[in-house]
Every structure is written in structure tokens, then in C-alpha cells.
Design an enzyme around this catalytic site. Structure first.
Site, short mmCIF file in Angstrom:
data_model
loop_
_atom_site.label_atom_id
_atom_site.label_comp_id
_atom_site.label_asym_id
_atom_site.label_seq_id
_atom_site.Cartn_x
_atom_site.Cartn_y
_atom_site.Cartn_z
CG HIS A 157 -1.67 -1.23 1.48
ND1 HIS A 157 -2.94 -1.47 1.02
CD2 HIS A 157 -1.29 -2.36 2.13
CE1 HIS A 157 -3.33 -2.68 1.40
NE2 HIS A 157 -2.34 -3.25 2.06
CB SER A 278 13.39 22.96 -14.04
OG SER A 278 12.61 24.14 -14.08
CE LYS A 284 11.71 19.98 -10.69
NZ LYS A 284 10.29 20.04 -10.54
CD GLU A 291 9.22 12.91 -14.99
OE1 GLU A 291 8.31 13.70 -15.26
OE2 GLU A 291 10.37 13.27 -14.70
#
Ligand code: ARG
Length: 463
Positions: A157, A278, A284, A291
Site C-alpha cells: 500500500h 528545469s 531541479k 517518466e
């Protein structure tokens, strides 16, 4: 002008929009190698069986090889007016050798031709994908061997469950890849029958030898039913479902890498090679490759869905709908190949932060099961009672805002008077993973043994 290949009963050529919807050359030109391979085998068989003269076969073969050379060199011009790869190749053959080119299509139709080409292409691609899957397994197993004993949190979970090792976690993906490779092998084996010679749908009256062409093209045997031969695309569906399951696995690992690479988790670092910045936030480091692997899974699933939907309403045998089997398949398999390569790259690149992982492994009362097991083993409590006592102790620790190992013996004994000092030995995460020696469990000895066994298997496969 009517079509040069089939225009006998046509007075004019097609409307521009008809040509546009009909033509597949823009995408099926990718099949040129397979198309020429199939035609060479067909021509040789027509010669062996005496259906064509040796001279015609020699001219056809030489012509096909010259077409092949020109396409390979990149100087061949494909024409939309000629619809597809089959007619582009044949038409160019005619330009080269004249009338004999028209004999190549004896005892054959584009229906069995395209089915053969597509099987050959899918087979070649499955072989290449299997190699990439093996390489990803290797990358995972090497890293697992290196970190067989590195403790990290195991989740259910996405909540802290029990400590596991990083190596164990990586080997879970080696198992998934192993099943994926089993599905690749399966799909390849079932697809390996040759439809060539089924002709349009009913077979042919010429004395062809389908066993000869099947063998020449590396198939195990010819397909048994001519109707099924030209209308079957199960091999594409099986390949796409295999690809979809694999893409789903890659996407799950990608999702984990995305999580692990956040400052909040901090479990792994990807180097500059696999990170992007970024344009506005200078701090970043984004895991874009992960992704994209996660995102691209959707394209692979989509191709499978489109293919199932395209096939479900088709009466036997061939319908032009089936030309739609190609773009999605090409795209899905190319996408999967890219994702496998990116994932192998990321796995090799990522560096775990062992300290952070180990610390995180102890959060969330992850050794509560170890405590309950101790109560069962040492105090001979029934597991359900032990679960209850442990639950109370977690409640006490949680109210104090500390871990179980920070409770005093007196506090422990409030919940269960028989608890002794010895209990503290099982509350550490290292001890916890060490104790899980059951077959397939996370104990470092197990993980090391399994990683080594995978490395041996993979090395043996490579020969
Ligand atoms: N381009 C076609 C396809 O990919 C080749 C088969 C055409 N057959 C036909 N009967 N028109 O399906």
C-alpha cells in the site's frame, strides 16, 4: 492512368483521396527486407518445381538483389501510386528485367505475401527485443549482486511494511523480465509457420512446394489452412500483448525510480547522464527518462487495443482493414525497444544512497512483525495474540513518538509481562532482513545466491 499492377479492368486511376487512404507505402516500406527475402525464396521454389524456367528465376533473383541494393543505399524512390511495398518492389523489378518480373507473382497473392512479410518482421523484432530484455536482466542482476545486503523499506500500500534489501527488490524485476522473455519465446514459436503459398485465400493449382519456402525462410513448417493463413494476425496480437505486459513492468520500475529520486525519498541518484534540468527552477534534477518510460506504456497498450478492435469484426478471410496492423505494431515495438534501452541505462546509472535507505527502512514500525514473531517463537503465544500485543506496543511507541527499539523493557512488559531483554535483538532492520531465510525471502544470503545464479544463467546464454 489505371494501376500498372492490377489496372486491367480499370479505365482511370483512383481519386486523390482514394489513393491517400489506400496507400500503405509510407509505413510498410519498413518491410522491404522481409519482402525481398520472401520473394527470393518464392522465386527459387518456382524454379525448383519447374513452374518457372531457370533463366527467368535467375533474372528475377538478380533483379531483386539490385532492388535490395538500391533501397539499402537509400537511393530508391517509393511511389504512393504503387500503394505498398510489394508493388513498389515488383514494379521496380519490372523496370530492371522486363517481362520476366511479371512471372514472380505466379502462385502467390499479396495476401499471403504480406502475411509472410509481417511474420518475418515480427520474428526479427522479437529476437532483437529478447536480447534487450536479457541485457536489462543483466543490469538488474549485477546491481542486485552488489547490493544484496543493502537494507531498504519494503512497502505494501506504499506504507512501510517490512525491511527488505535493495538487491531483493531489483531481482523482483529480473523475475518479471524472465516471464516476459518466456512470452516472447512462446509468441515466436507459435508464429513460426509460413503462410506463403496460401495465395489469395484458397491455395493454388500450381505444383508449388510450400515446405521448401517455409524452410528457406526459417519457418518450422507451412501453415495448414489457406483461409486461416491470410486472415490470421494472432501473431501480432500475441506480440503486442507480450509487449504490453513488459511495458507495464517497465512502467512500474520507472514509477519507483521517479519516487526514489525525489529529495523526500532520496533512495537513489541518477547522474547527469539520466537527469534533466528545469528551465525555471535551477535546483531541479528531473528523472525524465523514467517518466517517459512510464508514459510510453500507454502507446504500447493502445496498439494492442487498436489491433483487437480492428480484427474483431472481420469475416474470413483478408480485408483491407488488416493493413491497419502495421503502424501501431511498428510504433509499439520501437517504443518498447527504446524503453528497454533507457531502463537498462538508468539501472546501470543509478546509485543507491545506502544510509538513507537503511534509515527509511526503520520508519513506520517496520519491524513490528519481527516483534510479533518473537512473541510466537519465544513465548509460544498464538500469532493472533502476538499481533494484538505488538499492536499495543506500536500504539505506546507512537504516542511517545519513538521507534519500538526505544521503548524501555518496563514499557514492553506493561503490554506483556513475559517479554525479556532479548526482544531488542530482533527490532533492528539488519537483523530483520537476515532472519528472512525462507525460500525466496529477502535474507542477504538468499539474495546473493539468486543474483549469482542469474548472472551465471545470463552469461551461459550469451555463450
Ligand atoms: N498493403 C496490403 C496490406 O498491408 C497488402 C495486401 C493487399 N491485398 C489486397 N487484397 N488488396 O494489407
Amino acid at each position: 492512368m489505371s494501376n500498372r499492377m492490377w489496372g486491367g479492368r480499370f479505365a482511370t486511376g483512383p481519386d486523390a483521396i482514394m489513393e491517400e487512404i489506400n496507400a500503405s507505402i509510407d509505413f510498410d516500406k519498413r518491410l522491404w527486407r522481409q519482402d525481398i527475402r520472401g520473394s527470393l525464396a518464392h522465386a527459387a521454389m518456382l524454379g525448383e518445381t519447374g513452374i518457372l524456367t531457370r533463366d527467368d528465376v535467375a533474372a528475377i533473383s538478380a533483379g531483386l538483389k539490385s532492388v535490395e541494393g538500391e533501397i539499402e543505399a537509400g537511393s530508391f524512390t517509393f511511389s504512393r501510386a504503387l500503394e505498398d511495398v510489394h508493388m513498389n518492389v515488383e514494379s521496380s523489378l519490372k523496370d530492371r528485367i522486363g517481362a520476366a518480373a511479371g512471372r514472380l507473382h505466379t502462385a502467390r497473392s499479396r495476401n499471403d505475401q504480406v502475411a509472410t512479410d509481417m511474420r518475418l518482421w515480427v520474428r526479427d523484432t522479437l529476437d532483437a527485443i529478447d536480447e534487450q530484455m536479457a541485457d536489462l536482466q543483466l543490469a538488474l542482476a549485477e546491481k542486485a549482486d552488489l547490493h544484496a545486503g543493502a537494507v531498504m523499506p519494503g512497502f505494501t500500500h506504499l506504507q512501510s511494511a517490512q525491511p527488505v534489501t535493495f538487491g531483493h527488490h531489483l531481482l523482483a524485476y529480473v523475475e518479471m523480465m524472465s516471464r516476459d522473455r518466456g512470452r516472447v519465446r512462446d509468441a515466436r514459436q507459435r508464429l513460426n509457420e509460413c503462410p506463403l503459398g496460401a495465395a489469395a485465400l484458397a491455395g493454388t493449382s500450381f505444383p508449388i512446394d510450400r515446405h521448401m519456402t517455409a524452410k528457406a525462410l526459417g519457418f518450422d513448417r507451412p501453415t495448414a489452412n489457406s483461409l486461416d493463413s491470410v486472415s490470421d494476425r494472432d501473431f501480432v496480437l500475441e506480440t503486442l500483448s507480450t509487449a504490453s505486459i513488459c511495458a507495464m513492468h517497465l512502467s512500474r520500475l520507472a514509477e519507483e525510480i521517479v519516487l526514489w529520486a525525489t529529495p523526500q525519498f532520496g533512495f537513489v541518484k541518477l547522474s547527469d547522464k539520466f537527469s534533466t534540468g528545469s528551465s525555471i527552477m535551477p535546483q531541479k534534477r528531473n528523472p525524465d527518462a523514467a517518466e517517459l518510460v512510464r508514459g510510453k506504456a500507454g502507446r504500447v497498450f493502445g496498439a494492442l487495443q487498436a489491433m483487437l478492435t480492428m480484427m474483431k469484426g472481420l469475416p474470413l478471410t483478408y480485408s483491407k482493414d488488416m493493413q491497419e496492423d502495421k503502424e501501431g505494431t511498428f510504433d509499439a515495438l520501437q517504443t518498447l525497444s527504446l524503453c528497454l534501452a533507457a531502463m537498462a541505462g538508468m539501472v546501470r546509472d543509478m546509485e543507491p544512497d545506502l544510509k538513507v535507505m537503511k534509515k527509511a527502512a526503520g520508519l513506520g514500525y517496520a519491524t513490528a512483525t519481527d516483534l510479533a514473531d518473537w512473541l510466537v517463537r519465544v513465548l509460544k503465544m498464538p500469532f493472533r495474540d502476538a499481533h494484538h500485543v505488538t499492536g499495543r506496543l506500536v500504539g505506546i511507541a507512537s504516542a511517545k513518538g519513538v521507534g519500538l527499539e526505544k521503548l524501555t523493557l518496563a514499557e514492553m512488559q506493561e503490554a506483556e509481562p513475559k517479554i525479556t531483554e532479548a526482544v531488542f535483538a530482533v527490532l533492528g532492520v539488519t537483523q530483520s532482513v537476515k532472519s528472512r531465510v525462507s525460500y525466496g525471502g529477502t535474507a542477504p544470503v538468499n539474495v546473493r545466491r539468486q543474483a549469482k545464479s542469474w548472472l551465471r544463467r545470463l552469461a551461459k546464454e550469451r555463450g
